[in-house]
Write a protein that holds these residues in place. Structure first.
Motif, PDB file in Angstrom:
ATOM      1  N   ARG A 122       0.830  -1.208   0.000  1.00  0.00           N
ATOM      2  CA  ARG A 122       0.000   0.000   0.000  1.00  0.00           C
ATOM      3  C   ARG A 122       0.857   1.247   0.000  1.00  0.00           C
ATOM      4  N   ALA A 123       1.924   1.227   0.787  1.00  0.00           N
ATOM      5  CA  ALA A 123       2.786   2.403   0.888  1.00  0.00           C
ATOM      6  C   ALA A 123       3.461   2.720  -0.440  1.00  0.00           C
ATOM      7  N   SER A 124       3.641   1.696  -1.291  1.00  0.00           N
ATOM      8  CA  SER A 124       4.272   1.920  -2.591  1.00  0.00           C
ATOM      9  C   SER A 124       3.241   2.087  -3.704  1.00  0.00           C
ATOM     10  N   GLY A 125       1.955   2.123  -3.365  1.00  0.00           N
ATOM     11  CA  GLY A 125       0.936   2.430  -4.348  1.00  0.00           C
ATOM     12  C   GLY A 125       0.328   1.244  -5.041  1.00  0.00           C
ATOM     13  N   ARG A 126       0.562   0.031  -4.543  1.00  0.00           N
ATOM     14  CA  ARG A 126      -0.045  -1.134  -5.175  1.00  0.00           C
ATOM     15  C   ARG A 126      -1.354  -1.512  -4.481  1.00  0.00           C
ATOM     16  N   ILE A 127      -2.052  -2.474  -5.056  1.00  0.00           N
ATOM     17  CA  ILE A 127      -3.353  -2.873  -4.547  1.00  0.00           C
ATOM     18  C   ILE A 127      -3.194  -3.602  -3.219  1.00  0.00           C
ATOM     19  N   ALA A 128      -4.050  -3.256  -2.265  1.00  0.00           N
ATOM     20  CA  ALA A 128      -4.052  -3.917  -0.970  1.00  0.00           C
ATOM     21  C   ALA A 128      -5.036  -5.074  -0.991  1.00  0.00           C
ATOM     22  N   GLY A 129      -4.645  -6.197  -0.387  1.00  0.00           N
ATOM     23  CA  GLY A 129      -5.514  -7.356  -0.285  1.00  0.00           C
ATOM     24  C   GLY A 129      -5.483  -7.898   1.127  1.00  0.00           C
ATOM     25  N   PRO A 130      -6.034  -9.075   1.348  1.00  0.00           N
ATOM     26  CA  PRO A 130      -6.022  -9.671   2.690  1.00  0.00           C
ATOM     27  C   PRO A 130      -4.628  -9.771   3.289  1.00  0.00           C
TER      28      PRO A 130
END
Length: 543
Positions: free
Chosen positions: A222-230
């Motif tokens: 998330r901190a690098s801008g990618r999709i967050a998942g479980p």
């Protein structure tokens, strides 16, 4: 009412014609929490008054309010003893109503026993009505000192149960932190704020100066801008467990920039007081989300440490000493100057868990789904351009393929070319095939249905491109419903792998990204890299 984010002016107000606001019990970057009384069923409740930046007349403000309403409805489906219960969502006007119509509010009940199916345009902000959990937050408890590993494991096991229930209905929490974990009598543990305060386009600093989010608990993807998942929630759980036994997060620094850098690059110090939790914490804090343990492994490890006394917290009335606010962690450095990770919306259920595999690309910023297409495909806004030296080398290898017919932009390695195109408005789906024109073994397809034939998961399950061993994952992309499928199959004597992502947009179009590759060869390494990179950079026009 002005959009004051929950000032004292709301006190004594009646929301939805039944919830009388009694007192403010907390406020944070995304709103204010009130203790209220439900006149209809005669009980105390907690009411969250949201804060959405911008003018109520602005399109971005209205879209943010609409998204908040959808996410609140989704969060109401999370059913677990350790998950805060959402009773209702009430849409309240942000400005005083016209005296001629006498309207005070518009009420849309969405409790677990009957979610409202109407998703019409909103004319105000959705106030979230929740159970009033009388308890002390884990954040407050840790101010008095760290916990022993057994108690930390007991709390972690309950939090994990709530997260698994959320993931099962497509919600990724995205803000697991001690301030959002409430501890009541009878050993009850309650996780609050299931994604309902995360709105695309929100400001990182509110007008009153409060911070939004807790950067030190944010997963590196998330901190690098990618999709967050479980798996992102499991990282945050690992940080929470570390903080529980050591007293502070391993990534807390004196400035938001330093905290952000620590999450992306610093190795967390080995916990000294974790005891049997040490190995689990270390595994949860692996930066590659695919290499973290799955929820079942985490549950087994926590249960072993917690012992037989860690039965799931009972459901029932709580009467502890005081009410703890369901808002921000005051000890967290403000992230307003750090790189603000784009919100990915609620997301993923692992059904079963995705395969563990090494990351083949360094993190690169994401092209957000819903990029605007105005005046033709060339006007698609790509929000994932390189912003640091760390990602520049990776981004330079990707070339955007703008496709007016599919109203999308697909980013692929620069040596990939369009090889074939099929379909039309009357012959669905439209399909574009890409690959290495020199005869490479990896094939990439982008497909579009003007009208979705079903839900993303149903489409993946009911219309497989091949028969084989498939792993499915529910997810979302920028708030749009999505699903993933990873299939291993046999083609003659060869073993191959196909990775698919299905997305249904708000206007009921459906997109599929499909990458087919040979398994167990260098082509598989290339193919998984292409899939991950194309998935994270995709741009789709809004309808």
């Amino acid at each position: 009412m002005s959009n004051d984010g929950g000032g004292t002016g709301a006190q004594s107000r009646s929301v939805g014609g039944r919830y009388r606001l009694i007192e403010r019990i907390g406020s944070g970057g995304m709103g204010t929490v009130w203790r209220a009384y439900d006149d209809l069923v005669q009980r105390d409740v907690a009411v969250k008054q949201p804060r959405v930046p911008g003018d109520p007349e602005d399109e971005s403000h209205r879209r943010a309010a609409h998204r908040l309403y959808r996410e609140a409805r989704a969060a109401a489906r999370v059913d677990h003893p350790a998950a805060v219960t959402i009773h209702d969502v009430v849409v309240e006007p942000e400005r005083q109503p016209d005296a001629r119509d006498g309207r005070i509010d518009r009420h849309r009940p969405v409790g677990r026993d009957g979610l409202n199916a109407i998703d019409a345009a909103l004319d105000g902000l959705p106030w979230i009505v929740m159970e009033l959990v009388r308890g002390e937050s884990l954040h407050e408890v840790l101010r008095r000192g760290p916990l022993d590993p057994r108690e930390a494991a007991r709390i972690g096991l309950a939090v994990l149960g709530a997260l698994r229930a959320a993931h099962a209905v497509g919600i990724v929490h995205r803000d697991v932190k001690p301030a959002n974990v409430l501890l009541g009598p009878q050993q009850r543990v309650v996780l609050t704020d299931f994604g309902i305060a995360h709105v695309q386009g929100e400001e990182s600093l509110t007008a009153g100066g409060e911070s939004v989010g807790s950067l030190e608990f944010v997963a590196p993807e998330r901190a690098s801008g990618r999709i967050a998942g479980p798996a992102s929630d499991l990282w945050s759980l690992g940080v929470l467990l570390y903080a529980a036994v050591e007293g502070a997060s391993p990534f807390r620094r004196t400035t938001p920039q330093a905290t952000h850098a620590a999450i992306l690059a610093a190795e967390p110090p080995e916990p000294k007081q974790a005891g049997p939790l040490g190995p689990l914490i270390a595994r949860l804090l692996v930066r590659d989300p695919y290499l973290r343990p799955d929820a079942e492994e985490v549950a087994a490890a926590l249960a072993e440490t917690a012992g037989p006394a860690a039965a799931e917290a009972p459901e029932g009335a709580q009467e502890p000493e005081h009410v703890q606010e369901l808002a921000e962690d005051p000890a967290t450095p403000r992230p307003e100057e750090a790189a603000e990770p784009p919100e990915a919306g609620p997301a993923e259920r692992q059904d079963p868990e995705p395969p563990k595999r090494p990351s083949l690309l360094r993190p690169a910023p994401i092209a957000l789904l819903g990029a605007l297409l105005t005046g033709g495909i060339g006007a698609v806004t790509h929000l994932g351009d390189a912003s640091s030296a760390e990602t520049a080398e990776t981004v330079e290898t990707w070339t955007p393929h703008r496709d007016p017919d599919l109203a999308a932009v697909l980013h692929l390695p620069r040596h990939y070319r369009e090889l074939d195109r099929t379909g039309s408005a009357t012959d669905q789906p439209r399909t574009v095939l890409y690959g290495d024109e020199q005869g490479g073994t990896v094939q990439v397809r982008l497909l579009l249905w003007d009208r979705a034939p079903g839900s993303p998961m149903d489409q993946l399950r009911n219309a497989p491109v091949v028969r084989g061993d498939t792993r499915y994952t529910r997810t979302s992309v920028q708030g749009h419903e999505a699903a993933l499928a990873d299939t291993t199959y046999h083609l003659g004597e060869d073993t191959r792998r196909v990775m698919r992502m299905m997305i249904r947009t708000d206007d009921d179009r459906m997109y599929e990204l499909r990458v087919d590759m040979p398994k167990g060869t260098p082509g598989e390494k290339e193919g998984t890299s292409v899939f991950q990179g194309a998935r994270d950079r995709i741009g789709i026009a809004e309808g």
